[in-house]
Design an enzyme around this catalytic site. Structure first.
Site, PDB file in Angstrom:
ATOM      1  N   LEU A  32       0.841  -1.206   0.000  1.00  0.00           N
ATOM      2  CA  LEU A  32       0.000   0.000   0.000  1.00  0.00           C
ATOM      3  C   LEU A  32       0.872   1.250   0.000  1.00  0.00           C
ATOM      4  O   LEU A  32       1.518   1.570   1.018  1.00  0.00           O
ATOM      5  CB  LEU A  32      -0.888   0.016   1.249  1.00  0.00           C
ATOM      6  CG  LEU A  32      -1.982  -1.058   1.310  1.00  0.00           C
ATOM      7  CD1 LEU A  32      -2.538  -1.174   2.724  1.00  0.00           C
ATOM      8  CD2 LEU A  32      -3.097  -0.764   0.322  1.00  0.00           C
ATOM      9  N   THR A  33       0.899   1.942  -1.096  1.00  0.00           N
ATOM     10  CA  THR A  33       1.613   3.217  -1.189  1.00  0.00           C
ATOM     11  C   THR A  33       0.955   4.225  -0.261  1.00  0.00           C
ATOM     12  O   THR A  33      -0.257   4.405  -0.294  1.00  0.00           O
ATOM     13  CB  THR A  33       1.556   3.718  -2.653  1.00  0.00           C
ATOM     14  OG1 THR A  33       2.363   2.849  -3.431  1.00  0.00           O
ATOM     15  CG2 THR A  33       2.052   5.152  -2.789  1.00  0.00           C
ATOM     16  N   GLY A 179       5.143  -6.592 -10.677  1.00  0.00           N
ATOM     17  CA  GLY A 179       4.885  -6.760 -12.113  1.00  0.00           C
ATOM     18  C   GLY A 179       3.435  -6.454 -12.449  1.00  0.00           C
ATOM     19  O   GLY A 179       2.914  -6.962 -13.446  1.00  0.00           O
ATOM     20  N   ALA A 180       2.785  -5.623 -11.619  1.00  0.00           N
ATOM     21  CA  ALA A 180       1.334  -5.416 -11.759  1.00  0.00           C
ATOM     22  C   ALA A 180       0.997  -3.958 -12.046  1.00  0.00           C
ATOM     23  O   ALA A 180       1.867  -3.089 -12.154  1.00  0.00           O
ATOM     24  CB  ALA A 180       0.640  -5.876 -10.470  1.00  0.00           C
ATOM     25  N   TYR A 183       2.603  -0.633 -14.263  1.00  0.00           N
ATOM     26  CA  TYR A 183       3.934  -0.045 -14.106  1.00  0.00           C
ATOM     27  C   TYR A 183       4.918  -0.712 -15.084  1.00  0.00           C
ATOM     28  O   TYR A 183       4.509  -1.469 -15.963  1.00  0.00           O
ATOM     29  CB  TYR A 183       4.361  -0.096 -12.633  1.00  0.00           C
ATOM     30  CG  TYR A 183       3.379   0.695 -11.790  1.00  0.00           C
ATOM     31  CD1 TYR A 183       3.215   2.070 -12.003  1.00  0.00           C
ATOM     32  CD2 TYR A 183       2.550   0.084 -10.858  1.00  0.00           C
ATOM     33  CE1 TYR A 183       2.279   2.804 -11.288  1.00  0.00           C
ATOM     34  CE2 TYR A 183       1.606   0.812 -10.137  1.00  0.00           C
ATOM     35  CZ  TYR A 183       1.482   2.173 -10.358  1.00  0.00           C
ATOM     36  OH  TYR A 183       0.550   2.900  -9.670  1.00  0.00           O
ATOM     37  N   ARG A 270     -11.110  -7.680 -12.189  1.00  0.00           N
ATOM     38  CA  ARG A 270     -12.097  -6.748 -11.650  1.00  0.00           C
ATOM     39  C   ARG A 270     -13.466  -7.413 -11.554  1.00  0.00           C
ATOM     40  O   ARG A 270     -13.888  -8.131 -12.435  1.00  0.00           O
ATOM     41  CB  ARG A 270     -12.186  -5.542 -12.574  1.00  0.00           C
ATOM     42  CG  ARG A 270     -13.018  -4.426 -12.051  1.00  0.00           C
ATOM     43  CD  ARG A 270     -13.091  -3.363 -13.115  1.00  0.00           C
ATOM     44  NE  ARG A 270     -11.768  -2.765 -13.348  1.00  0.00           N
ATOM     45  CZ  ARG A 270     -11.297  -1.755 -12.620  1.00  0.00           C
ATOM     46  NH1 ARG A 270     -11.995  -1.237 -11.648  1.00  0.00           N
ATOM     47  NH2 ARG A 270     -10.116  -1.256 -12.881  1.00  0.00           N
ATOM     48  N   GLY A 321      -5.934  -5.053   1.274  1.00  0.00           N
ATOM     49  CA  GLY A 321      -5.389  -3.711   1.135  1.00  0.00           C
ATOM     50  C   GLY A 321      -6.131  -2.721   2.011  1.00  0.00           C
ATOM     51  O   GLY A 321      -5.721  -2.408   3.140  1.00  0.00           O
TER      52      GLY A 321
HETATM   53  C1  LIG Z   1      -3.925   3.427  -0.867  1.00  0.00           C
HETATM   54  C2  LIG Z   1      -3.543   2.296  -1.778  1.00  0.00           C
HETATM   55  C3  LIG Z   1      -2.228   2.156  -2.159  1.00  0.00           C
HETATM   56  C4  LIG Z   1      -1.828   1.075  -2.960  1.00  0.00           C
HETATM   57  N1  LIG Z   1      -0.517   0.915  -3.256  1.00  0.00           N
HETATM   58  C5  LIG Z   1      -0.085  -0.200  -3.890  1.00  0.00           C
HETATM   59  C6  LIG Z   1       1.298  -0.469  -4.057  1.00  0.00           C
HETATM   60  O1  LIG Z   1       2.169   0.289  -3.608  1.00  0.00           O
HETATM   61  N2  LIG Z   1       1.640  -1.600  -4.716  1.00  0.00           N
HETATM   62  C7  LIG Z   1       0.708  -2.472  -5.218  1.00  0.00           C
HETATM   63  O2  LIG Z   1       1.074  -3.497  -5.803  1.00  0.00           O
HETATM   64  N3  LIG Z   1      -0.607  -2.255  -5.050  1.00  0.00           N
HETATM   65  C8  LIG Z   1      -1.023  -1.161  -4.387  1.00  0.00           C
HETATM   66  N4  LIG Z   1      -2.364  -0.977  -4.150  1.00  0.00           N
HETATM   67  C9  LIG Z   1      -3.313  -2.051  -4.502  1.00  0.00           C
HETATM   68  C10 LIG Z   1      -3.548  -2.952  -3.285  1.00  0.00           C
HETATM   69  O3  LIG Z   1      -2.391  -3.661  -2.921  1.00  0.00           O
HETATM   70  C11 LIG Z   1      -4.685  -3.971  -3.545  1.00  0.00           C
HETATM   71  O4  LIG Z   1      -4.326  -4.810  -4.625  1.00  0.00           O
HETATM   72  C12 LIG Z   1      -5.992  -3.260  -3.853  1.00  0.00           C
HETATM   73  O5  LIG Z   1      -6.272  -2.257  -2.899  1.00  0.00           O
HETATM   74  C13 LIG Z   1      -7.161  -4.242  -3.858  1.00  0.00           C
HETATM   75  O6  LIG Z   1      -7.243  -4.906  -2.626  1.00  0.00           O
HETATM   76  P1  LIG Z   1      -8.317  -4.489  -1.496  1.00  0.00           P
HETATM   77  O7  LIG Z   1      -9.658  -4.609  -2.151  1.00  0.00           O
HETATM   78  O8  LIG Z   1      -8.089  -5.497  -0.417  1.00  0.00           O
HETATM   79  O9  LIG Z   1      -8.021  -3.097  -1.090  1.00  0.00           O
HETATM   80  C14 LIG Z   1      -2.786   0.131  -3.413  1.00  0.00           C
HETATM   81  C15 LIG Z   1      -4.132   0.310  -3.040  1.00  0.00           C
HETATM   82  C16 LIG Z   1      -4.512   1.356  -2.234  1.00  0.00           C
HETATM   83  C17 LIG Z   1      -5.959   1.470  -1.818  1.00  0.00           C
END
Ligand SMILES: Cc1cc2nc3c(=O)[nH]c(=O)nc-3n(C[C@H](O)[C@H](O)[C@H](O)COP(=O)(O)O)c2cc1C
Length: 369
Positions: A32-33, A179-180, A183, A270, A321
């Protein structure tokens, strides 16, 4: 009661052995960024953030972490290409280890999802192509990229290798190759972005070559038992889509077996709403059958469908996430089937070191004394 001593544990809270890592449950912190690493340097406030989300035997994946000075496209994201970055990560990793967590660093290059302002000397971002992301998507004026020359590619592969070495030096248990999500690596894999005519473009095998060269270099550097990879073959995030995502998914799941990756972490296709029901047009089943290591599923999971995925063998682990972002004690809440805090989207990416970051309450805070 600890998650691993439950008499009748829910599937998400059963132990699992991921390669050499003994996990006490299957609830993974998704990358999570959070945009709170000023000037790309991880900050002391991340110690509290990650340790809040650590359980004894839990698996955590860091936010996306840049492999070089051309890897950034968002404000205040961490890096792992300098000595300063490595030193700054150390106390964060140490805190997670102290609480018994297993911690992987997600290593990242944004490619064309960037602007001149994030690039050294204001140069063009790099990509598989010179086609840019449409300016205005996500409210950003994305800059047109420069197509990597064939001779540039080994340097980028080497940046991933060095970043992986740095991650191990910082104390991480392993790395997740990002790899997702549209990017750089995804920009090579997906045929709607990659328009190359050299050995890195055209056929599926050619488009996946860059990804697999990175996997090979990283595995050779730090050992396969410390390397995972994240993929999103079905997604079209940042205009990175493939015309045949099922073939791409299966090709990658099969190809990485050669390198004995410890895990594949796949973002679910999705969800689409069919009448009242959410359905996915694709399944991770073929990837699951093809890949020999641990499969982590992510994307829109909650307690009940996470349990179902584990129970049915659809995935070994489930990454959460937004729910984990807003519920630092998510495994415990799942254990008790307790109510969850709601996430606040407006504070996901603000630079504040506390608000929306380390101030989400723990369950105890709700319980009257
Ligand atoms: C605030 C935020 C930051 C995220 N940053 C990244 C990241 O740095 N790298 C990544 O692979 N996915 C990132 N994602 C995607 C999440 O890892 C995750 O795949 C996505 O939120 C779906 O899962 P969830 O429904 O459990 O939130 C981010 C998602 C959110 C909401």
């Amino acid at each position: 009661m600890a998650a691993n001593t439950l008499i009748n544990p829910i599937p998400l809270l059963t132990p699992y052995k991921m390669g050499k890592f003994n996990l006490s449950h299957r609830v993974v912190l998704a990358p999570l960024t959070r945009s709170r690493s000023y000037n790309n340097v991880p900050q002391p406030h991340a110690i509290l953030y990650y340790s809040q989300r650590t359980t004894d035997g839990g698996l955590l994946i860091t936010e996306a972490t840049g492999v070089s000075d051309t890897a950034q496209g968002y404000p205040e994201t961490p890096g792992i290409w300098t000595k300063e970055h490595v030193e700054a990560w150390k106390p964060i990793v140490e805190a997670v280890h102290k609480k018994g967590g297993t911690f992987f660093c997600q290593i990242w290059h944004v490619g064309r999802v960037s602007t001149y302002g994030f690039q050294p000397n204001g140069q063009a971002p790099i990509s598989s192509t010179d086609k840019g992301v449409t300016p205005g998507i996500d409210g950003v004026d994305w800059s047109p990229p420069r197509r990597l020359e064939i001779d540039d590619i080994p340097h980028i592969v080497n940046d991933f290798r060095l970043a992986a070495r740095n991650a191990i030096d910082a104390g991480f248990d392993g790395v997740e190759i990002h790899g997702a999500n549209g990017y750089l690596i995804d920009q090579f894999m997906k045929d709607q972005v990659n328009d190359r005519t050299d050995k890195y473009g055209g056929s599926l095998e050619n488009r996946c070559r860059f990804a697999l060269e990175i996997v090979e270099a990283v595995v050779n550097e730090i050992g396969a038992d410390r390397v995972g990879m994240r993929l999103s073959p079905f997604a079209d995030y940042m205009e990175s889509a493939d015309s045949n995502p099922n073939s791409l998914a299966l090709y990658m799941a099969t190809a990485v077996n050669k390198f004995n990756l410890v895990y594949l972490h796949v973002i679910e296709p999705r969800m689409v709403k069919m009448g009242e029901k959410l359905e996915t047009p694709h399944s991770l089943g073929p990837m699951r059958n093809a890949f020999k290591g641990t499969l982590i599923a992510a994307g829109g999971y909650n307690r009940s469908d996470g349990n179902k995925a584990v129970e049915e063998g659809y995935a070994d682990l489930v990454a959460f996430g937004r729910l984990f972002l807003a519920n630092p004690d998510l495994p415990r809440r799942f254990e008790l089937d307790a109510p969850l805090n709601r996430y606040n989207r407006s504070t996901f990416y603000i630079p504040d070191p506390v608000i929306g970051y380390t101030d989400y309450p723990f369950l105890e805070d709700h319980v009257p004394a």
